[in-house]
Design a protein around this motif. Structure first.
Motif, PDB file in Angstrom:
ATOM      1  N   TYR A 151      -4.105  -1.381  10.050  1.00  0.00           N
ATOM      2  CA  TYR A 151      -2.792  -1.810   9.590  1.00  0.00           C
ATOM      3  C   TYR A 151      -2.314  -1.025   8.371  1.00  0.00           C
ATOM      4  O   TYR A 151      -1.206  -1.221   7.900  1.00  0.00           O
ATOM      5  N   GLU A 152      -3.177  -0.154   7.864  1.00  0.00           N
ATOM      6  CA  GLU A 152      -2.841   0.523   6.626  1.00  0.00           C
ATOM      7  C   GLU A 152      -3.390   1.934   6.679  1.00  0.00           C
ATOM      8  O   GLU A 152      -4.552   2.150   6.976  1.00  0.00           O
ATOM      9  N   SER A 153      -2.599   2.936   6.400  1.00  0.00           N
ATOM     10  CA  SER A 153      -3.051   4.320   6.437  1.00  0.00           C
ATOM     11  C   SER A 153      -3.874   4.631   5.199  1.00  0.00           C
ATOM     12  O   SER A 153      -3.598   4.153   4.102  1.00  0.00           O
ATOM     13  N   ILE A 154      -4.894   5.453   5.361  1.00  0.00           N
ATOM     14  CA  ILE A 154      -5.774   5.786   4.248  1.00  0.00           C
ATOM     15  C   ILE A 154      -5.023   6.583   3.188  1.00  0.00           C
ATOM     16  O   ILE A 154      -5.311   6.488   1.996  1.00  0.00           O
ATOM     17  N   GLU A 155      -4.016   7.358   3.594  1.00  0.00           N
ATOM     18  CA  GLU A 155      -3.265   8.152   2.629  1.00  0.00           C
ATOM     19  C   GLU A 155      -2.541   7.280   1.616  1.00  0.00           C
ATOM     20  O   GLU A 155      -2.358   7.667   0.463  1.00  0.00           O
ATOM     21  N   ASN A 156      -2.104   6.102   2.026  1.00  0.00           N
ATOM     22  CA  ASN A 156      -1.353   5.217   1.133  1.00  0.00           C
ATOM     23  C   ASN A 156      -2.241   4.195   0.431  1.00  0.00           C
ATOM     24  O   ASN A 156      -1.742   3.325  -0.267  1.00  0.00           O
ATOM     25  N   ARG A 157      -3.544   4.313   0.608  1.00  0.00           N
ATOM     26  CA  ARG A 157      -4.452   3.306   0.081  1.00  0.00           C
ATOM     27  C   ARG A 157      -4.854   3.628  -1.351  1.00  0.00           C
ATOM     28  O   ARG A 157      -5.085   4.791  -1.694  1.00  0.00           O
ATOM     29  N   ASP A 158      -4.961   2.594  -2.186  1.00  0.00           N
ATOM     30  CA  ASP A 158      -5.429   2.743  -3.554  1.00  0.00           C
ATOM     31  C   ASP A 158      -6.956   2.786  -3.523  1.00  0.00           C
ATOM     32  O   ASP A 158      -7.627   1.763  -3.487  1.00  0.00           O
ATOM     33  N   THR A 159      -7.525   3.993  -3.537  1.00  0.00           N
ATOM     34  CA  THR A 159      -8.973   4.148  -3.390  1.00  0.00           C
ATOM     35  C   THR A 159      -9.739   3.785  -4.657  1.00  0.00           C
ATOM     36  O   THR A 159     -10.968   3.692  -4.627  1.00  0.00           O
ATOM     37  N   VAL A 160      -9.033   3.594  -5.776  1.00  0.00           N
ATOM     38  CA  VAL A 160      -9.710   3.140  -6.988  1.00  0.00           C
ATOM     39  C   VAL A 160      -9.977   1.644  -6.892  1.00  0.00           C
ATOM     40  O   VAL A 160     -11.082   1.169  -7.141  1.00  0.00           O
ATOM     41  N   ARG A 161      -8.941   0.894  -6.511  1.00  0.00           N
ATOM     42  CA  ARG A 161      -9.106  -0.551  -6.360  1.00  0.00           C
ATOM     43  C   ARG A 161      -9.845  -0.892  -5.080  1.00  0.00           C
ATOM     44  O   ARG A 161     -10.641  -1.835  -5.035  1.00  0.00           O
ATOM     45  N   TYR A 162      -9.583  -0.144  -4.012  1.00  0.00           N
ATOM     46  CA  TYR A 162     -10.189  -0.424  -2.705  1.00  0.00           C
ATOM     47  C   TYR A 162     -10.853   0.846  -2.183  1.00  0.00           C
ATOM     48  O   TYR A 162     -10.298   1.545  -1.330  1.00  0.00           O
ATOM     49  N   PRO A 163     -12.032   1.193  -2.693  1.00  0.00           N
ATOM     50  CA  PRO A 163     -12.684   2.439  -2.264  1.00  0.00           C
ATOM     51  C   PRO A 163     -13.059   2.404  -0.791  1.00  0.00           C
ATOM     52  O   PRO A 163     -13.352   1.350  -0.233  1.00  0.00           O
ATOM     53  N   ILE A 164     -13.027   3.563  -0.181  1.00  0.00           N
ATOM     54  CA  ILE A 164     -13.397   3.689   1.227  1.00  0.00           C
ATOM     55  C   ILE A 164     -14.909   3.532   1.349  1.00  0.00           C
ATOM     56  O   ILE A 164     -15.676   4.183   0.647  1.00  0.00           O
TER      57      ILE A 164
END
Length: 297
Positions: A151-164
């Motif tokens: 439901y959410e593209s990795i490019e638009n994801r906040d990887t600091v708050r929500y790391p992969i």
């Protein structure tokens, strides 16, 4: 006959007193009769209201003192958004519905069907019947859940708050990873990442991955994502130089063990091996083995 009349003869003032008393008694009996009837009616109403199970908030079906059971329905629902009417139609009790509302009002969310099984009073049979109908909206899925990626593209994801999160074949260094890297491990969030760093600092580094299980409630499934390379060394304690207070700071040395070390040094001189302390009741062999990688002489 005159004697009988004379015996029952009352003066006018006495007759008034007796008449007043009779009036008071009659009024008291009337009050008892009326209030007793109202109390009986109220008790019946209260008992009747407890017996009634509504089909909704407005309709109540009575057949004398018998109450028609509520018809239980089955349909898809999200426990995070379902209203009270829907929850009652599913067969939940009103007090269970209130508990769900309180849980949601306090910020709680259901991120998977198993979370709903913790509802107080819900039997295993009821949960098994409801489980196929539970549908969790993507808005309530955890940020680190793989389902979120749909439901959410990795490019638009906040990887600091929500790391992969790491893939099953990936590994990270247990002694060198910071909190951001630690949070990439499945099952590890900010809480456990901070716990790992703090415990690692107190220990002087980990020599075994199994030491993570000494952290309270640590998820065992996360262990296989860590490695400890051979070139990583733990910080060692010189047991012949440190004071009692400095020795106590290590998680594997309590007050009595620190005192045993300083007492041995005072009485026998420098410690050449931890086996020198094996006669102390405070140093069983398990404690010596656990501490051994962290000491030097």
């Amino acid at each position: 006959m005159s004697l009988l009349r004379e015996f029952f003869y009352l003066r006018k003032s006495d007759r008034k007193v007796i008449l007043a008393l009779l009036c008071v008694i009659v009024v008291a009996l009337l009050i008892i009769f009326v209030t007793g009837g109202e109390q009986e009616t109220n008790e019946l109403t209260a008992a009747d209201s407890l017996a009634v199970v509504p089909n909704d908030y407005r309709a109540r079906e009575h057949i004398g003192y018998y109450v028609k059971p509520r018809r239980v329905e089955r349909f898809n629902f999200d426990p995070n958004t379902a209203d009270s009417t829907q929850l009652l139609r599913l067969g939940l009790q009103p007090w269970q519905v209130r508990n769900i509302y309180k849980y949601r009002a306090a910020g709680g969310t259901y991120t998977r069907p198993e979370d709903f099984a913790r509802l107080y009073g819900l039997s295993r049979k009821q949960y098994q019947e409801l489980k196929p109908y539970i549908r969790i909206s993507p808005d309530y899925l955890p940020a680190n859940d793989n389902q979120l990626y749909a439901y959410e593209s990795i490019e638009n994801r906040d990887t600091v708050r929500y790391p992969i999160k790491l893939q099953p074949v990936e590994r990270i260094s247990l002694n060198k990873s910071d909190t951001l890297q630690l949070r990439k491990v499945p099952g590890i969030g900010s809480h456990f990442a901070a716990k790992i760093v703090n415990y690692r600092k107190r220990l002087g580094g980990f020599y075994s991955i199994r030491q993570l299980m000494e952290i309270e409630d640590f998820p065992e499934t996360a262990l296989h994502f860590f490695i400890i390379p051979d070139d990583e060394q733990v910080r060692k304690l010189n047991v012949n130089q440190l004071s009692l207070g400095e020795l106590r700071k290590h998680p594997y040395i309590n007050f009595y063990q620190a005192k045993a070390i300083t007492d041995y040094r005072r009485l026998h001189g420098p410690i050449k091996s931890l086996q020198d302390l094996r006669l102390s009741k405070d140093f069983p062999q398990a404690a010596i083995d656990r501490l051994l990688p962290y000491v030097e002489y």
